[in-house]
Design a protein around this motif. Structure first.
Motif, mmCIF file in Angstrom:
data_model
loop_
_atom_site.group_PDB
_atom_site.id
_atom_site.type_symbol
_atom_site.label_atom_id
_atom_site.label_comp_id
_atom_site.label_asym_id
_atom_site.label_seq_id
_atom_site.Cartn_x
_atom_site.Cartn_y
_atom_site.Cartn_z
ATOM 1 N N GLN A 271 -14.803 96.672 -6.801
ATOM 2 C CA GLN A 271 -15.294 98.022 -6.512
ATOM 3 C C GLN A 271 -16.331 97.997 -5.389
ATOM 4 O O GLN A 271 -16.351 98.871 -4.508
ATOM 5 C CB GLN A 271 -15.906 98.641 -7.767
ATOM 6 C CG GLN A 271 -14.909 98.956 -8.872
ATOM 7 C CD GLN A 271 -15.613 99.420 -10.132
ATOM 8 O OE1 GLN A 271 -16.348 98.668 -10.775
ATOM 9 N NE2 GLN A 271 -15.397 100.682 -10.496
ATOM 10 N N ALA A 272 -17.205 96.993 -5.431
ATOM 11 C CA ALA A 272 -18.251 96.874 -4.412
ATOM 12 C C ALA A 272 -17.649 96.661 -3.032
ATOM 13 O O ALA A 272 -18.099 97.246 -2.038
ATOM 14 C CB ALA A 272 -19.192 95.726 -4.772
ATOM 15 N N LEU A 273 -16.622 95.826 -2.959
ATOM 16 C CA LEU A 273 -15.991 95.569 -1.669
ATOM 17 C C LEU A 273 -15.316 96.828 -1.135
ATOM 18 O O LEU A 273 -15.396 97.130 0.064
ATOM 19 C CB LEU A 273 -14.970 94.436 -1.802
ATOM 20 C CG LEU A 273 -14.268 94.013 -0.513
ATOM 21 C CD1 LEU A 273 -15.277 93.572 0.544
ATOM 22 C CD2 LEU A 273 -13.261 92.901 -0.795
ATOM 23 N N ALA A 274 -14.665 97.581 -2.017
ATOM 24 C CA ALA A 274 -14.031 98.829 -1.587
ATOM 25 C C ALA A 274 -15.080 99.816 -1.076
ATOM 26 O O ALA A 274 -14.874 100.477 -0.041
ATOM 27 C CB ALA A 274 -13.248 99.436 -2.751
ATOM 28 N N PHE A 275 -16.200 99.925 -1.779
ATOM 29 C CA PHE A 275 -17.280 100.808 -1.309
ATOM 30 C C PHE A 275 -17.787 100.361 0.053
ATOM 31 O O PHE A 275 -17.995 101.186 0.953
ATOM 32 C CB PHE A 275 -18.426 100.806 -2.329
ATOM 33 C CG PHE A 275 -19.657 101.517 -1.834
ATOM 34 C CD1 PHE A 275 -19.749 102.905 -1.889
ATOM 35 C CD2 PHE A 275 -20.722 100.808 -1.305
ATOM 36 C CE1 PHE A 275 -20.875 103.571 -1.409
ATOM 37 C CE2 PHE A 275 -21.857 101.454 -0.830
ATOM 38 C CZ PHE A 275 -21.928 102.834 -0.877
ATOM 39 N N LEU A 276 -18.000 99.071 0.202
ATOM 40 C CA LEU A 276 -18.485 98.536 1.471
ATOM 41 C C LEU A 276 -17.534 98.878 2.610
ATOM 42 O O LEU A 276 -17.965 99.183 3.730
ATOM 43 C CB LEU A 276 -18.659 97.016 1.361
ATOM 44 C CG LEU A 276 -19.094 96.262 2.624
ATOM 45 C CD1 LEU A 276 -20.464 96.748 3.097
ATOM 46 C CD2 LEU A 276 -19.121 94.762 2.361
ATOM 47 N N ASP A 286 -8.264 93.726 -1.511
ATOM 48 C CA ASP A 286 -9.606 93.394 -1.989
ATOM 49 C C ASP A 286 -9.602 92.172 -2.907
ATOM 50 O O ASP A 286 -10.632 91.513 -3.060
ATOM 51 C CB ASP A 286 -10.211 94.582 -2.744
ATOM 52 C CG ASP A 286 -10.426 95.793 -1.848
ATOM 53 O OD1 ASP A 286 -10.671 95.594 -0.647
ATOM 54 O OD2 ASP A 286 -10.345 96.927 -2.351
ATOM 55 N N LEU A 287 -8.452 91.872 -3.501
ATOM 56 C CA LEU A 287 -8.385 90.738 -4.425
ATOM 57 C C LEU A 287 -8.694 89.413 -3.734
ATOM 58 O O LEU A 287 -8.984 88.416 -4.398
ATOM 59 C CB LEU A 287 -7.010 90.666 -5.094
ATOM 60 C CG LEU A 287 -6.866 91.438 -6.412
ATOM 61 C CD1 LEU A 287 -7.028 92.944 -6.196
ATOM 62 C CD2 LEU A 287 -5.523 91.148 -7.068
ATOM 63 N N GLN A 288 -8.651 89.395 -2.403
ATOM 64 C CA GLN A 288 -8.925 88.151 -1.691
ATOM 65 C C GLN A 288 -10.335 87.633 -1.973
ATOM 66 O O GLN A 288 -10.586 86.427 -1.959
ATOM 67 C CB GLN A 288 -8.731 88.352 -0.186
ATOM 68 C CG GLN A 288 -8.848 87.060 0.615
ATOM 69 C CD GLN A 288 -8.321 87.218 2.022
ATOM 70 O OE1 GLN A 288 -7.317 87.884 2.252
ATOM 71 N NE2 GLN A 288 -8.995 86.616 2.979
ATOM 72 N N ILE A 289 -11.268 88.527 -2.272
ATOM 73 C CA ILE A 289 -12.639 88.096 -2.538
ATOM 74 C C ILE A 289 -12.713 87.250 -3.810
ATOM 75 O O ILE A 289 -13.680 86.495 -4.006
ATOM 76 C CB ILE A 289 -13.579 89.316 -2.628
ATOM 77 C CG1 ILE A 289 -15.036 88.884 -2.379
ATOM 78 C CG2 ILE A 289 -13.444 90.022 -3.971
ATOM 79 C CD1 ILE A 289 -15.999 90.041 -2.245
ATOM 80 N N GLN A 310 -0.586 84.472 -2.705
ATOM 81 C CA GLN A 310 0.804 84.678 -3.099
ATOM 82 C C GLN A 310 0.989 86.075 -3.667
ATOM 83 O O GLN A 310 2.026 86.715 -3.479
ATOM 84 C CB GLN A 310 1.208 83.635 -4.149
ATOM 85 C CG GLN A 310 2.614 83.790 -4.712
ATOM 86 C CD GLN A 310 3.690 83.561 -3.669
ATOM 87 O OE1 GLN A 310 3.501 82.788 -2.738
ATOM 88 N NE2 GLN A 310 4.824 84.239 -3.818
ATOM 89 N N LEU A 311 -0.037 86.559 -4.327
ATOM 90 C CA LEU A 311 0.018 87.870 -4.970
ATOM 91 C C LEU A 311 -0.153 89.006 -3.972
ATOM 92 O O LEU A 311 0.509 90.035 -4.068
ATOM 93 C CB LEU A 311 -1.066 87.942 -6.047
ATOM 94 C CG LEU A 311 -1.109 89.166 -6.947
ATOM 95 C CD1 LEU A 311 0.150 89.241 -7.799
ATOM 96 C CD2 LEU A 311 -2.351 89.125 -7.824
ATOM 97 N N ILE A 312 -1.066 88.832 -3.019
ATOM 98 C CA ILE A 312 -1.423 89.973 -2.166
ATOM 99 C C ILE A 312 -0.832 89.914 -0.765
ATOM 100 O O ILE A 312 -0.719 90.949 -0.103
ATOM 101 C CB ILE A 312 -2.958 90.123 -2.059
ATOM 102 C CG1 ILE A 312 -3.578 88.968 -1.272
ATOM 103 C CG2 ILE A 312 -3.588 90.233 -3.432
ATOM 104 C CD1 ILE A 312 -5.059 89.148 -1.007
ATOM 105 N N ASN A 313 -0.489 88.709 -0.292
ATOM 106 C CA ASN A 313 -0.027 88.613 1.092
ATOM 107 C C ASN A 313 0.812 87.348 1.293
ATOM 108 O O ASN A 313 0.270 86.283 1.594
ATOM 109 C CB ASN A 313 -1.217 88.606 2.053
ATOM 110 C CG ASN A 313 -0.787 88.739 3.509
ATOM 111 O OD1 ASN A 313 0.384 88.619 3.835
ATOM 112 N ND2 ASN A 313 -1.746 88.984 4.387
#
Length: 408
Positions: A271-276, A286-289, A310-313
């Motif tokens: 959530q914090a990364l999305a807000f940023l 965002d899952l990369q973090i 593998q999951l996101i990209n």
């Protein structure tokens, strides 16, 4: 131990939806990343951890600017009470949380002076955190976990205003006592010496660089509002929850198990990364973090990274395979140290150069495909930077080229 005097309190400059605060923080990430080369992901992750109200660890060898980076970043929060300490096995808890008030003691009252200590800090930087001795361990855990300090006189616990702590260490914890602190550091970021020769040259030239413009700052009140209101309000769509569940299953399958507490805290980090990034909901990129969250031993991090990508990209996942080949060539180059120049040059011309250029071409293709698919390109860009760094080493060390002429 050093402390920074509190600045005069600043009122909130962003009383709305937090967009101004997020923009200020993005500017801070950009400015700090420009100053500390090969650290953009590090800076962004530290700021996201701050917004999540979580603590972070910078793990790396001496001389990698861990302390300087942390001070630069935390110093941009105006109105914040800062506290910094370099820990050792002999650090006295009273020096950390408040020494005895001698004047009061002379009158028969046993109290502590908390001004300028951890008990009143909004932001903390704790260097060599795993050197914390047994005497300070429990109090430090209380500060990090519950934001509480239990005074020496046995009175009621004191609530501490700590928002976040950035910690640093040259090594991992070696005993159960320091491992307890390690477990409370949600974000763990590995930093190393500069890999790219051009960045190293830039570092050398930076000693004579002109003074930078005034740095961007953010008010403590705005940061507090973001942490307590805006970040928790970021939506977490069901597909994101499903993806995290899938990731947990994949990691458990290979023996990497994180606690339920860590997974729950990781959601706030998303959530914090999305807000940023100025968004109202979490996205799959965002899952990369989470590659900085879900490992304990450093050797687990590559496996975590692969499962996340593998999951996101899938494009970035393939790029990791190319990275394996680049690292293998770097190992070969190291093994050739001391060999005849002709032998090393022959290897560079007939093997290394071709493989590195081919990897570069494929990485560029993956980069463009990832862009077209709307996926994050950060990982592919970082992998190509590593490829260019290894190629530069080959050109300089194996072929004797001038580093300033390399455009790998």
């Amino acid at each position: 131990m050093t402390t920074t005097a509190a600045q005069h309190p600043h009122g909130p400059a962003d009383p709305g939806n937090g967009s101004v605060t997020a923009a200020q923080l993005r500017a801070i990430v950009s400015e700090v990343s420009d100053r500390y080369m090969e650290r953009p992901g590090v800076v962004q992750t530290l700021v996201a951890a701050m917004l999540a109200g979580q603590h972070s660890l910078l793990l790396g060898p001496p001389g990698t600017a861990k302390s300087e980076l942390a001070r630069d970043l935390t110093g941009r929060i105006t109105g914040a009470r800062m506290w910094e300490i370099l820990l050792s096995a002999y650090s006295d808890p009273k020096r950390m949380f408040g020494p005895i008030d001698v004047a009061a003691l002379m009158q028969g009252t046993y109290t502590q002076v908390f001004e300028g200590r951890a008990t009143q800090a909004d932001i903390a930087f704790i260097d060599e955190i795993f050197k914390c001795g047994p005497g300070a361990l429990n109090e430090l855990l209380g500060l990090l976990n519950e934001r509480l300090y239990h005074p020496e006189n046995g009175g009621a616990p004191i609530e501490c205003p700590l928002l976040t702590a950035i910690t640093a260490s040259n090594e991992l914890p070696s005993g159960e006592e320091s491992a307890a602190i390690y477990d409370r550091l949600l974000v763990r970021i590995r930093v190393d010496y500069l890999a790219d020769l051009s960045n190293f040259a830039r570092l050398l030239r930076s000693t004579s660089a002109p003074a930078a413009t005034a740095p961007t700052t953010v008010a403590l009140a705005d940061l507090q509002t973001a942490i307590r209101t805006h970040v928790p309000g970021i939506a977490v769509p069901d597909p994101i929850v499903d993806a995290v569940c899938t990731l947990r299953t994949a990691l458990r399958r290979i023996g990497i198990i994180a606690s339920d507490r860590r997974w729950r805290q990781a959601m706030r980090l998303l959530q914090a990364l999305a807000f940023l990034e100025g968004r109202s909901s979490v996205e799959v990129n965002d899952l990369q973090i989470l590659t900085h969250v879900l490992w304990d031993a450093p050797e687990e991090q590559p496996a975590v990274e692969r499962e996340v990508l593998q999951l996101i990209n899938p494009h970035a996942h393939e790029a990791l395979t190319l990275l394996d080949g680049v690292i293998a060539l770097e190992v070969e180059l190291d093994a050739l140290a001391g060999k005849a120049r002709e032998e090393v040059a022959d290897w560079a011309i007939n093997e290394a150069n071709g493989k590195l250029r081919k990897a570069g071409q494929r990485l560029e293709e993956l980069l463009q495909q990832s862009k077209a698919a709307g996926r994050s390109t950060t990982q592919i860009t970082q992998i190509d930077a590593k490829r260019r760094a290894v190629h530069a080493r080959v050109m300089v060390e194996a072929l004797g080229m001038d580093a300033s002429m390399i455009t790998a």
